[in-house]
Design a protein around this motif. Structure first.
Motif, mmCIF file in Angstrom:
data_model
loop_
_atom_site.group_PDB
_atom_site.id
_atom_site.type_symbol
_atom_site.label_atom_id
_atom_site.label_comp_id
_atom_site.label_asym_id
_atom_site.label_seq_id
_atom_site.Cartn_x
_atom_site.Cartn_y
_atom_site.Cartn_z
ATOM 1 N N ALA A 1 -8.146 43.148 16.373
ATOM 2 C CA ALA A 1 -7.144 42.211 15.841
ATOM 3 C C ALA A 1 -6.402 41.510 16.976
ATOM 4 O O ALA A 1 -6.150 40.294 16.916
ATOM 5 N N ALA A 2 -6.067 42.260 18.025
ATOM 6 C CA ALA A 2 -5.381 41.659 19.171
ATOM 7 C C ALA A 2 -6.289 40.665 19.889
ATOM 8 O O ALA A 2 -5.836 39.611 20.361
ATOM 9 N N THR A 3 -7.581 40.994 19.954
ATOM 10 C CA THR A 3 -8.557 40.077 20.563
ATOM 11 C C THR A 3 -8.597 38.755 19.814
ATOM 12 O O THR A 3 -8.520 37.668 20.420
ATOM 13 N N PHE A 4 -8.710 38.843 18.500
ATOM 14 C CA PHE A 4 -8.749 37.629 17.680
ATOM 15 C C PHE A 4 -7.445 36.849 17.780
ATOM 16 O O PHE A 4 -7.439 35.614 17.830
ATOM 17 N N ALA A 5 -6.319 37.590 17.796
ATOM 18 C CA ALA A 5 -5.012 36.929 17.876
ATOM 19 C C ALA A 5 -4.888 36.137 19.171
ATOM 20 O O ALA A 5 -4.346 35.018 19.181
ATOM 21 N N ALA A 6 -5.383 36.701 20.272
ATOM 22 C CA ALA A 6 -5.301 36.004 21.565
ATOM 23 C C ALA A 6 -6.086 34.698 21.538
ATOM 24 O O ALA A 6 -5.723 33.726 22.213
ATOM 25 N N LYS A 7 -7.128 34.657 20.742
ATOM 26 C CA LYS A 7 -7.963 33.462 20.661
ATOM 27 C C LYS A 7 -7.456 32.450 19.631
ATOM 28 O O LYS A 7 -7.737 31.248 19.755
ATOM 29 N N ARG A 8 -6.703 32.936 18.637
ATOM 30 C CA ARG A 8 -6.409 32.088 17.485
ATOM 31 C C ARG A 8 -4.925 31.832 17.239
ATOM 32 O O ARG A 8 -4.562 31.078 16.325
ATOM 33 N N ILE A 9 -4.052 32.443 18.016
ATOM 34 C CA ILE A 9 -2.621 32.310 17.758
ATOM 35 C C ILE A 9 -2.175 30.856 17.913
ATOM 36 O O ILE A 9 -2.658 30.121 18.789
ATOM 37 N N ARG A 10 -1.239 30.445 17.064
ATOM 38 C CA ARG A 10 -0.724 29.080 17.062
ATOM 39 C C ARG A 10 0.624 29.024 17.785
ATOM 40 O O ARG A 10 1.296 30.047 17.941
ATOM 41 N N ASP B 1 6.986 46.923 12.709
ATOM 42 C CA ASP B 1 6.178 46.395 11.604
ATOM 43 C C ASP B 1 6.027 44.878 11.714
ATOM 44 O O ASP B 1 4.953 44.330 11.434
ATOM 45 N N ARG B 2 7.115 44.217 12.122
ATOM 46 C CA ARG B 2 7.035 42.764 12.271
ATOM 47 C C ARG B 2 6.068 42.386 13.388
ATOM 48 O O ARG B 2 5.241 41.477 13.230
ATOM 49 N N PHE B 3 6.152 43.097 14.508
ATOM 50 C CA PHE B 3 5.268 42.809 15.640
ATOM 51 C C PHE B 3 3.806 42.922 15.238
ATOM 52 O O PHE B 3 3.008 42.001 15.461
ATOM 53 N N HIS B 4 3.447 44.042 14.630
ATOM 54 C CA HIS B 4 2.049 44.232 14.248
ATOM 55 C C HIS B 4 1.641 43.246 13.151
ATOM 56 O O HIS B 4 0.503 42.758 13.139
ATOM 57 N N GLY B 5 2.569 42.926 12.246
ATOM 58 C CA GLY B 5 2.266 41.946 11.215
ATOM 59 C C GLY B 5 1.949 40.577 11.796
ATOM 60 O O GLY B 5 1.068 39.865 11.302
ATOM 61 N N LEU B 6 2.653 40.203 12.846
ATOM 62 C CA LEU B 6 2.393 38.924 13.510
ATOM 63 C C LEU B 6 1.017 38.918 14.182
ATOM 64 O O LEU B 6 0.309 37.902 14.152
ATOM 65 N N ALA C 1 -2.001 36.392 13.131
ATOM 66 C CA ALA C 1 -2.626 35.535 14.137
ATOM 67 C C ALA C 1 -4.109 35.805 14.300
ATOM 68 O O ALA C 1 -4.860 34.948 14.760
ATOM 69 N N SER C 2 -4.571 36.998 13.890
ATOM 70 C CA SER C 2 -5.993 37.317 13.996
ATOM 71 C C SER C 2 -6.841 36.491 13.033
ATOM 72 O O SER C 2 -8.028 36.275 13.258
ATOM 73 N N ARG C 3 -6.222 36.077 11.923
ATOM 74 C CA ARG C 3 -6.898 35.261 10.910
ATOM 75 C C ARG C 3 -8.203 35.898 10.428
ATOM 76 O O ARG C 3 -9.235 35.262 10.326
ATOM 77 N N ASN C 4 -8.107 37.185 10.141
ATOM 78 C CA ASN C 4 -9.249 37.897 9.585
ATOM 79 C C ASN C 4 -8.723 38.894 8.555
ATOM 80 O O ASN C 4 -8.383 40.028 8.878
ATOM 81 N N ALA D 1 -9.281 39.883 26.539
ATOM 82 C CA ALA D 1 -9.609 41.186 27.124
ATOM 83 C C ALA D 1 -8.348 41.997 27.402
ATOM 84 O O ALA D 1 -8.291 43.200 27.129
ATOM 85 N N ALA D 2 -7.328 41.341 27.954
ATOM 86 C CA ALA D 2 -6.074 42.033 28.254
ATOM 87 C C ALA D 2 -5.372 42.476 26.976
ATOM 88 O O ALA D 2 -4.826 43.581 26.909
ATOM 89 N N ALA D 3 -5.390 41.621 25.974
ATOM 90 C CA ALA D 3 -4.751 41.954 24.696
ATOM 91 C C ALA D 3 -5.444 43.155 24.058
ATOM 92 O O ALA D 3 -4.784 44.071 23.538
ATOM 93 N N HIS D 4 -6.766 43.156 24.089
ATOM 94 C CA HIS D 4 -7.537 44.263 23.509
ATOM 95 C C HIS D 4 -7.233 45.568 24.234
ATOM 96 O O HIS D 4 -6.959 46.596 23.610
ATOM 97 N N ALA D 5 -7.257 45.551 25.559
ATOM 98 C CA ALA D 5 -7.016 46.764 26.343
ATOM 99 C C ALA D 5 -5.611 47.299 26.112
ATOM 100 O O ALA D 5 -5.403 48.518 25.981
ATOM 101 N N ALA D 6 -4.634 46.412 26.069
ATOM 102 C CA ALA D 6 -3.248 46.836 25.873
ATOM 103 C C ALA D 6 -3.039 47.425 24.486
ATOM 104 O O ALA D 6 -2.322 48.418 24.319
#
Length: 231
Positions: free
Chosen positions: A98-107, A138-143, A147-150, A198-203
Motif C-alpha cells: 500500500a505504501a509503494t502504491f501511495a508513493a506512486k499515486r499520491i496527489r 488511524d488517520r495516517f494509515h487511512g491516508l 493514496a494507494s488507490r487499490n 522503495a523507501a516507502a515500502h521498506a519504512a
C-alpha cells in the motif's frame, strides 16, 4: 457495545448491517478471543429476528472472523502464536505494498494531509496521549490506503487488522512505543512524499512487521486466555 436499532429492511440488508457492526466491535477489540456470540442477545441488541443474525454469523465465520462449534455455537476465535505471527507477517507485506502504491499515486492535496497527520502523530506522542495517538495513527494509515488507490488491497489489510485487533489493541501502552511509532510514520511519509516507492515500502515494513525478539516480547504481553494453546 451499544444497542443498535435497525428499522425494517430486507433480510439481506439487515444481515449486512449486523455483520458490519460486529466487525466494528472486533476491529476495536470490544469482542475478545473466546467471547461467545449469543443469538438472542444480538437479536435484542439490533431489534431484528434471529434470521439476519444467523446469516451474519455464517458470513463472518466464512471470512475467519468467527468460529462455529456444534456444541457452543459462534465465538471469536483464539489465535495460536503461529497463526498470529503469520497474520502479522502478511499484514506487514500488504501494508508495504500500500505504501509503494501511495508513493506512486499520491496527489498534491493528499501530500498536504499526510504531512498534517505526521504533525498530529508527533504532538500526541510528545503529550503521551494514547487516545489521541490512536486517532492520529488511524488517520495516517487511512491516508496511505486512500493514496494507494487499490480498494481490494485495502479490504485485505482491514480484514487482517480486524482479525488481529484484540491482540494489538494495547500496542501503544508500552513505554516509548508512541514516539517510536511517530518516527516510523515520519520515515514512511518521507518515502511517500518523495515519491520513493522503495523507501516507502521498506519504512512501512519496518513499522508493521514484528519479528524475532520483538515478536517474543509482543507475545509475552498477551494474556494466555486469549491464545489458542494449539501452537
Amino acid at each position: 457495545m451499544q444497542n443498535t436499532k435497525m428499522p425494517g429492511a430486507p433480510t439481506a440488508t439487515l444481515s449486512e448491517a449486523v455483520r458490519q457492526s460486529i466487525i466494528r466491535d472486533l476491529s476495536v477489540g470490544a469482542l475478545q478471543p473466546g467471547h461467545p456470540l449469543d443469538e438472542r442477545a444480538l437479536s435484542e441488541r439490533f431489534e431484528v429476528s434471529r434470521t439476519p443474525i444467523r446469516e451474519a454469523i455464517l458470513q463472518l465465520a466464512a471470512q475467519g472472523f468467527l468460529v462455529i462449534s456444534p456444541r457452543s455455537g459462534a465465538s471469536v476465535p483464539r489465535l495460536s502464536i503461529v497463526l498470529l505471527r503469520e497474520l502479522l507477517e502478511l499484514l506487514g507485506e500488504l501494508e508495504g505494498i500500500a505504501a509503494t502504491f501511495a508513493a506512486k499515486r499520491i496527489r498534491p492535496q493528499e501530500k498536504a494531509e499526510l504531512a498534517e497527520s505526521i504533525a498530529q502523530c508527533t504532538a500526541a506522542a510528545e503529550a503521551d496521549d494514547a487516545a489521541a495517538y490512536q486517532i492520529a495513527n488511524d488517520r495516517f494509515h487511512g491516508l496511505i490506503y486512500a493514496a494507494s488507490r487499490n480498494g481490494s488491497l485495502v479490504e485485505q489489510i482491514r480484514s487482517l487488522r480486524t482479525r488481529s485487533a484484540a491482540y494489538t489493541v494495547n500496542r501503544f501502552d508500552s513505554p516509548g512505543r508512541m514516539k517510536r511509532s511517530a518516527l516510523e510514520h515520519a520515515a514512511i511519509a518521507k518515502g511517500v512524499l518523495d515519491n520513493d516507492a522503495a523507501a516507502a515500502h521498506a519504512a512501512m515494513l519496518n513499522h508493521i512487521s514484528i519479528g524475532g525478539k520483538d515478536f517474543a516480547e509482543f507475545v509475552s504481553g498477551i494474556p494466555t486466555e486469549l491464545l489458542d494453546g494449539g501452537g
